[in-house]
Each structure stands twice: as C-alpha cells, then as structure tokens.
Design a protein around this motif. Structure first.
Motif, short mmCIF file in Angstrom:
data_model
loop_
_atom_site.label_atom_id
_atom_site.label_comp_id
_atom_site.label_asym_id
_atom_site.label_seq_id
_atom_site.Cartn_x
_atom_site.Cartn_y
_atom_site.Cartn_z
N ASN A 78 3.54 13.18 13.27
CA ASN A 78 2.86 13.91 12.21
C ASN A 78 1.36 13.63 12.20
O ASN A 78 0.54 14.54 12.06
CB ASN A 78 3.47 13.56 10.85
CG ASN A 78 4.84 14.16 10.68
OD1 ASN A 78 5.21 15.11 11.36
ND2 ASN A 78 5.62 13.58 9.79
N LYS A 81 -0.22 15.37 15.21
CA LYS A 81 -0.32 16.81 15.00
C LYS A 81 -1.43 17.14 14.01
O LYS A 81 -2.18 18.10 14.22
CB LYS A 81 1.01 17.37 14.52
CG LYS A 81 2.05 17.45 15.62
CD LYS A 81 3.44 17.78 15.15
CE LYS A 81 3.52 18.77 14.04
NZ LYS A 81 4.88 19.00 13.55
N GLU A 129 3.72 22.98 22.52
CA GLU A 129 5.00 23.02 21.81
C GLU A 129 6.14 22.50 22.69
O GLU A 129 7.01 21.77 22.23
CB GLU A 129 5.34 24.44 21.34
CG GLU A 129 4.39 24.99 20.32
CD GLU A 129 3.13 25.59 20.95
OE1 GLU A 129 3.09 25.81 22.18
OE2 GLU A 129 2.17 25.82 20.19
N ALA A 148 13.87 19.10 15.37
CA ALA A 148 13.73 20.33 14.59
C ALA A 148 13.21 20.03 13.18
O ALA A 148 12.29 20.71 12.69
CB ALA A 148 15.07 21.06 14.53
N VAL A 149 13.77 19.03 12.55
CA VAL A 149 13.31 18.67 11.19
C VAL A 149 11.87 18.19 11.24
O VAL A 149 11.04 18.59 10.42
CB VAL A 149 14.24 17.59 10.58
CG1 VAL A 149 13.65 17.00 9.32
CG2 VAL A 149 15.62 18.17 10.31
N ASN A 150 11.56 17.34 12.20
CA ASN A 150 10.21 16.77 12.32
C ASN A 150 9.16 17.83 12.58
O ASN A 150 8.07 17.78 12.03
CB ASN A 150 10.20 15.72 13.44
CG ASN A 150 8.90 14.99 13.55
OD1 ASN A 150 8.14 14.88 12.60
ND2 ASN A 150 8.62 14.49 14.72
N LEU A 151 9.48 18.82 13.42
CA LEU A 151 8.51 19.85 13.77
C LEU A 151 8.62 21.09 12.89
O LEU A 151 7.88 22.06 13.09
CB LEU A 151 8.67 20.24 15.25
CG LEU A 151 8.44 19.14 16.27
CD1 LEU A 151 8.66 19.66 17.69
CD2 LEU A 151 7.04 18.54 16.14
N ASP A 152 9.57 21.09 11.96
CA ASP A 152 9.80 22.21 11.06
C ASP A 152 10.10 23.49 11.84
O ASP A 152 9.49 24.55 11.61
CB ASP A 152 8.59 22.40 10.13
CG ASP A 152 8.93 23.29 8.95
OD1 ASP A 152 10.12 23.33 8.56
OD2 ASP A 152 8.02 23.96 8.43
N ILE A 153 11.04 23.36 12.77
CA ILE A 153 11.52 24.49 13.56
C ILE A 153 13.04 24.45 13.55
O ILE A 153 13.64 23.46 13.12
CB ILE A 153 10.99 24.45 15.02
CG1 ILE A 153 11.39 23.14 15.71
CG2 ILE A 153 9.48 24.66 15.06
CD1 ILE A 153 10.99 23.04 17.17
N SER A 154 13.67 25.51 14.04
CA SER A 154 15.13 25.51 14.11
C SER A 154 15.60 24.66 15.29
O SER A 154 14.84 24.40 16.23
CB SER A 154 15.66 26.94 14.25
OG SER A 154 15.40 27.42 15.55
#
Length: 179
Positions: A78, A81, A129, A148-154
C-alpha cells in the motif's frame, strides 16, 4: 506464525530485540516487493523504512488476524503504491540488484548473480499491474484471494494478471535462450 505472535507480544512490551528480529526476518522480502512495485531501490528502502518506523512507533495498534508477514506485505504494498501514484512518468528497474548469499564459490555466485539480474530485468518489462501480482504471489507468497483484496480487484483479475505476467516472462526468457 507462533514466533510472530510472540515477537508482536514482546514488541508491545517494549523489547527492542523483537523489532530487530522482525526486521531481520522480513526486510529482504519486503524490500524486493517494494522495489518491484516502485522500480526504484532508494524509494523501496524508504517505503520499507517507513513501514518499520510506523510499526516501532505504535506497536499497540497492531491487531493481527493472520500472519505478520502478510500484514507487513500489505503495508509495504500500500505504501509503495501510494508513493508510485505520486510519481510522474515511468520508472526504470535497471539499477536494482539482487544479492546472492555469501559463502558460495565465486564462479557459482557470479552465475547466480547474472541469472538474477536477467530475471529482474525481464520482470521490469512487465506492466506494473502484472508485476505486482507476480511479485505478491511468488515472492510474498500471498494467495490470489489476498492479492485481490489488497489490490482491490477481483480474484479473476488477479489470476489473469498473474497468468499474463508469467506468459510474458516465458516469452522473454525463451527469446533470451534463442540468442
């Protein structure tokens, strides 16, 4: 995991050796992750330093539901990023160096160093990415659900980025072998 919980308990009690042990245990992996995300060794060192400083300054705020390693990986990811978002233009990973463990024969060390540099240079050619997901899965050992949770993606997006990243790496390595 048990050692990490003991280390956190000791850290909360103010024992300095606990922080030194956590740092020694996780710093190399976290530095690699931050460098892969940022493409900048100095920036990666700053990010890792900031995370450990935050940990040292407020250990009482740590609430671990899982592994300390995963917690630190998420913090570094985080922060890296956030730092990357503040930058303009592209960044180069040309200055990043992997270090081979000492105590090996010089010829073998040189060969390993060369292969690591080649791998790092190929990794640098991946889109950011894909590189993030590959690094978080292969180096940090996170599961796709965690990524997925960490990067806020599926989860499907995380798996696709990983698959495409590996495909591109294979192509790059195969091209290297053909030379």
């Amino acid at each position: 995991m048990v050692e990490d919980k003991i280390l956190i308990w000791k850290l909360k009690r103010g024992e300095r050796q606990a922080m030194a042990r956590i740092y020694g245990k996780y710093e190399p992996m976290l530095l690699t992750i931050a460098a892969a995300i940022l493409g900048d060794v100095a920036g990666a060192e700053d990010v890792v330093h900031d995370v450990f400083m935050s940990l040292a300054q407020s250990p009482d705020k740590i609430r671990l539901n899982g592994h300390l390693r995963n917690f630190l990986v998420v913090c570094v990811t985080n922060r890296a990023k956030d730092r990357r978002r503040g930058r303009r233009g592209s960044v180069s990973l040309d200055e990043v160096e992997f270090r081979v463990p000492q105590g090996q024969q010089p010829e073998r060390m040189a060969s390993q160093q060369e292969r690591l540099q080649l791998a790092w240079s190929h990794l640098a050619q991946l889109p950011a990415e894909q590189r993030e997901v590959v690094v978080l899965h292969l180096i940090a050992g996170l599961k796709f659900r965690q990524i997925a949770v960490n990067l806020d993606i599926s989860i499907n997006t995380a798996q696709s980025r990983y698959r495409y990243g590996l495909k591109k790496l294979r192509t790059l390595f195969n091209g290297e072998l053909e030379r």
